[in-house]
Scaffold this motif. Structure first.
Motif, PDB file in Angstrom:
ATOM      1  N   ASP A  78       0.856  -1.186   0.000  1.00 24.78           N
ATOM      2  CA  ASP A  78       0.000   0.000   0.000  1.00 24.78           C
ATOM      3  C   ASP A  78       0.894   1.238   0.000  1.00 24.78           C
ATOM      4  OD1 ASP A  78      -2.129  -1.758   0.249  1.00 24.78           O
ATOM      5  OD2 ASP A  78      -2.131  -1.625   2.428  1.00 24.78           O
ATOM      6  N   ILE A  79       0.622   2.161  -0.891  1.00 28.14           N
ATOM      7  CA  ILE A  79       1.442   3.364  -1.014  1.00 28.14           C
ATOM      8  C   ILE A  79       0.588   4.605  -0.750  1.00 28.14           C
ATOM      9  CG2 ILE A  79       2.761   4.806  -2.622  1.00 28.14           C
ATOM     10  CD1 ILE A  79       3.744   2.240  -3.936  1.00 28.14           C
ATOM     11  N   ILE A  80       1.114   5.499   0.063  1.00 30.02           N
ATOM     12  CA  ILE A  80       0.451   6.759   0.382  1.00 30.02           C
ATOM     13  C   ILE A  80       1.354   7.907  -0.045  1.00 30.02           C
ATOM     14  CG2 ILE A  80      -0.456   8.233   2.220  1.00 30.02           C
ATOM     15  CD1 ILE A  80      -1.032   5.695   3.815  1.00 30.02           C
ATOM     16  N   LEU A  81       0.805   8.850  -0.775  1.00 29.42           N
ATOM     17  CA  LEU A  81       1.535  10.031  -1.226  1.00 29.42           C
ATOM     18  C   LEU A  81       0.933  11.267  -0.560  1.00 29.42           C
ATOM     19  CD1 LEU A  81       1.755   9.265  -5.055  1.00 29.42           C
ATOM     20  CD2 LEU A  81       3.482   8.778  -3.310  1.00 29.42           C
ATOM     21  N   ILE A  82       1.795  12.073   0.055  1.00 25.89           N
ATOM     22  CA  ILE A  82       1.358  13.312   0.692  1.00 25.89           C
ATOM     23  C   ILE A  82       1.893  14.485  -0.131  1.00 25.89           C
ATOM     24  CG2 ILE A  82       1.389  14.704   2.787  1.00 25.89           C
ATOM     25  CD1 ILE A  82       0.010  12.020   3.163  1.00 25.89           C
ATOM     26  N   PHE A  83       0.994  15.238  -0.764  1.00 27.75           N
ATOM     27  CA  PHE A  83       1.374  16.403  -1.555  1.00 27.75           C
ATOM     28  C   PHE A  83       1.448  17.604  -0.619  1.00 27.75           C
ATOM     29  CE2 PHE A  83      -0.359  13.331  -4.363  1.00 27.75           C
ATOM     30  CZ  PHE A  83       0.172  13.538  -5.630  1.00 27.75           C
ATOM     31  N   ARG A  84       2.649  18.186  -0.489  1.00 24.81           N
ATOM     32  CA  ARG A  84       2.879  19.195   0.539  1.00 24.81           C
ATOM     33  C   ARG A  84       2.790  20.639   0.062  1.00 24.81           C
ATOM     34  NH1 ARG A  84       6.048  18.087   5.010  1.00 24.81           N
ATOM     35  NH2 ARG A  84       7.514  19.739   4.462  1.00 24.81           N
ATOM     36  N   ASP A  85       2.847  20.880  -1.229  1.00 22.41           N
ATOM     37  CA  ASP A  85       2.803  22.264  -1.690  1.00 22.41           C
ATOM     38  C   ASP A  85       1.918  22.386  -2.925  1.00 22.41           C
ATOM     39  OD1 ASP A  85       4.300  21.127  -3.683  1.00 22.41           O
ATOM     40  OD2 ASP A  85       6.051  22.408  -3.419  1.00 22.41           O
ATOM     41  N   GLN A  86       1.545  23.614  -3.254  1.00 20.56           N
ATOM     42  CA  GLN A  86       0.625  23.856  -4.353  1.00 20.56           C
ATOM     43  C   GLN A  86       1.248  23.510  -5.695  1.00 20.56           C
ATOM     44  OE1 GLN A  86      -2.562  24.643  -3.669  1.00 20.56           O
ATOM     45  NE2 GLN A  86      -2.922  24.202  -5.841  1.00 20.56           N
ATOM     46  N   GLN A  87       2.559  23.644  -5.814  1.00 15.67           N
ATOM     47  CA  GLN A  87       3.220  23.332  -7.077  1.00 15.67           C
ATOM     48  C   GLN A  87       3.064  21.855  -7.443  1.00 15.67           C
ATOM     49  OE1 GLN A  87       7.352  24.447  -7.218  1.00 15.67           O
ATOM     50  NE2 GLN A  87       7.686  23.588  -9.240  1.00 15.67           N
ATOM     51  N   SER A  88       3.224  20.986  -6.446  1.00 13.28           N
ATOM     52  CA  SER A  88       3.064  19.552  -6.718  1.00 13.28           C
ATOM     53  C   SER A  88       1.619  19.215  -7.039  1.00 13.28           C
ATOM     54  CB  SER A  88       3.557  18.732  -5.524  1.00 13.28           C
ATOM     55  OG  SER A  88       2.772  18.971  -4.365  1.00 13.28           O
ATOM     56  N   VAL A  89       0.678  19.924  -6.414  1.00 13.00           N
ATOM     57  CA  VAL A  89      -0.738  19.707  -6.710  1.00 13.00           C
ATOM     58  C   VAL A  89      -1.053  20.163  -8.130  1.00 13.00           C
ATOM     59  CG1 VAL A  89      -3.097  20.376  -6.111  1.00 13.00           C
ATOM     60  CG2 VAL A  89      -1.452  19.873  -4.306  1.00 13.00           C
ATOM     61  N   ASN A  90      -0.512  21.316  -8.528  1.00 12.55           N
ATOM     62  CA  ASN A  90      -0.759  21.832  -9.875  1.00 12.55           C
ATOM     63  C   ASN A  90      -0.234  20.879 -10.943  1.00 12.55           C
ATOM     64  OD1 ASN A  90      -1.925  24.105  -8.779  1.00 12.55           O
ATOM     65  ND2 ASN A  90      -0.087  25.362  -8.950  1.00 12.55           N
ATOM     66  N   ALA A  91       0.816  20.129 -10.601  1.00 13.04           N
ATOM     67  CA  ALA A  91       1.389  19.190 -11.565  1.00 13.04           C
ATOM     68  C   ALA A  91       0.395  18.091 -11.928  1.00 13.04           C
ATOM     69  CB  ALA A  91       2.666  18.580 -11.000  1.00 13.04           C
ATOM     70  N   GLY A 100       9.699  13.015  -9.198  1.00 13.69           N
ATOM     71  CA  GLY A 100      11.114  13.312  -9.258  1.00 13.69           C
ATOM     72  C   GLY A 100      11.483  14.216 -10.412  1.00 13.69           C
ATOM     73  N   ALA A 101      10.591  14.327 -11.412  1.00 16.70           N
ATOM     74  CA  ALA A 101      10.842  15.202 -12.560  1.00 16.70           C
ATOM     75  C   ALA A 101       9.830  16.338 -12.576  1.00 16.70           C
ATOM     76  CB  ALA A 101      10.771  14.401 -13.857  1.00 16.70           C
ATOM     77  N   ASP A 102       8.538  16.003 -12.681  1.00 17.04           N
ATOM     78  CA  ASP A 102       7.488  17.027 -12.667  1.00 17.04           C
ATOM     79  C   ASP A 102       7.236  17.559 -11.262  1.00 17.04           C
ATOM     80  OD1 ASP A 102       7.077  16.670 -15.425  1.00 17.04           O
ATOM     81  OD2 ASP A 102       5.760  14.968 -15.040  1.00 17.04           O
ATOM     82  N   ALA A 103       7.541  16.739 -10.263  1.00 13.52           N
ATOM     83  CA  ALA A 103       7.384  17.154  -8.865  1.00 13.52           C
ATOM     84  C   ALA A 103       8.409  16.393  -8.030  1.00 13.52           C
ATOM     85  CB  ALA A 103       5.978  16.863  -8.365  1.00 13.52           C
ATOM     86  N   SER A 104       9.060  17.097  -7.112  1.00 14.33           N
ATOM     87  CA  SER A 104      10.050  16.447  -6.264  1.00 14.33           C
ATOM     88  C   SER A 104       9.373  15.468  -5.325  1.00 14.33           C
ATOM     89  CB  SER A 104      10.830  17.490  -5.456  1.00 14.33           C
ATOM     90  OG  SER A 104       9.955  18.289  -4.691  1.00 14.33           O
ATOM     91  N   VAL A 105      10.042  14.340  -5.042  1.00 17.75           N
ATOM     92  CA  VAL A 105       9.479  13.308  -4.178  1.00 17.75           C
ATOM     93  C   VAL A 105      10.574  12.786  -3.265  1.00 17.75           C
ATOM     94  CG1 VAL A 105       9.902  11.474  -5.870  1.00 17.75           C
ATOM     95  CG2 VAL A 105       8.148  11.156  -4.105  1.00 17.75           C
ATOM     96  N   ALA A 106      10.217  12.482  -2.035  1.00 19.79           N
ATOM     97  CA  ALA A 106      11.173  11.952  -1.073  1.00 19.79           C
ATOM     98  C   ALA A 106      10.486  10.928  -0.193  1.00 19.79           C
ATOM     99  CB  ALA A 106      11.761  13.077  -0.211  1.00 19.79           C
ATOM    100  N   ALA A 107      11.244   9.935   0.245  1.00 20.50           N
ATOM    101  CA  ALA A 107      10.714   8.952   1.183  1.00 20.50           C
ATOM    102  C   ALA A 107      10.363   9.674   2.473  1.00 20.50           C
ATOM    103  CB  ALA A 107      11.745   7.855   1.438  1.00 20.50           C
ATOM    104  N   GLY A 108       9.118   9.556   2.890  1.00 18.13           N
ATOM    105  CA  GLY A 108       8.662  10.273   4.071  1.00 18.13           C
ATOM    106  C   GLY A 108       9.199   9.686   5.357  1.00 18.13           C
TER     107      GLY A 108
END
Length: 200
Positions: A78-91, A100-108
């Motif tokens: 099961d994978i959960i993604l937390i979008f933290r800023d408006q830029q990643s949401v707009n993507a 990692g390209a259109d939006a930065s991603v990191a292991a939480g």
């Protein structure tokens, strides 16, 4: 998501989910490989309104590619993604988002006290988590691609709608099957409120 809430000190850091601009939930994502692994699954993305209270109706997406580390064999994760800023949401508006390209991603990070370190080391973007066989860890998903599932959205809502129309234009009525997700999010919010209140 409900299981994560019950994992005490190994849960999503306090406040991270409450501050999220959007959330992605991909249950039973199939990950497999010999050496470098990959994954494929279907799930939903929901966006929080600008007032930070109500969640949008869910849009169905597929998650494919990338890797969650070296492995042999396969398992359902099961994978959960937390979008933290408006830029990643707009993507998400593109309908196809490469992590990692259109939006930065990191292991939480996990643990209630990890949020402060996260703010210092990782500004904005998306935090990713995985739950597998009772383990809850940050997931490495650079290179994975999120793509809107047109057929899935049409089956769910009975008409052809894009992710943008569902998430941002409020053209889809909240389906009954989403009530359990909304309850899980509401309970998480209540739990975090209680923790904050009694930890002061």
């Amino acid at each position: 998501l409900a299981n994560v809430r019950n994992m005490s000190d190994q849960s999503i850091p306090e406040g991270t989910l409450l501050d999220a601009k959007a959330i992605g939930i991909f249950p039973s994502t199939i990950s497999a490989g010999l050496g470098l692994g990959g994954e494929y699954g279907q799930g939903i993305i929901m966006v929080k309104d600008k007032l930070g209270g109500r969640w949008s109706s869910p849009a169905i997406f597929t998650l494919a590619g990338g890797s969650i580390g070296w492995q042999i064999g396969g398992q359902a994760t099961d994978i959960i993604l937390i979008f933290r800023d408006q830029q990643s949401v707009n993507a998400i508006l593109q309908g196809k988002l490469k992590l990692g390209a259109d939006a930065s991603v990191a292991a939480g990070p996990v643990g209630r006290n990890a949020s402060a370190a996260t703010d210092i080391q990782f500004k904005g973007g998306i935090l990713s988590y995985s739950v597998s066989r009772g383990l809850f860890i940050g997931a490495r998903l650079e290179g994975a691609v999120l793509t809107q599932h047109w057929d899935g959205n049409q089956e769910l809502y009975g008409k052809r709608l894009s992710a943008e129309e569902i998430l941002f234009e409020n053209k889809a009525k909240m389906p009954k099957c989403a009530r359990r997700v909304l309850r899980a999010l509401a309970r998480y919010k209540i739990l975090m409120y209680i923790i904050n209140k009694f930890s002061k």
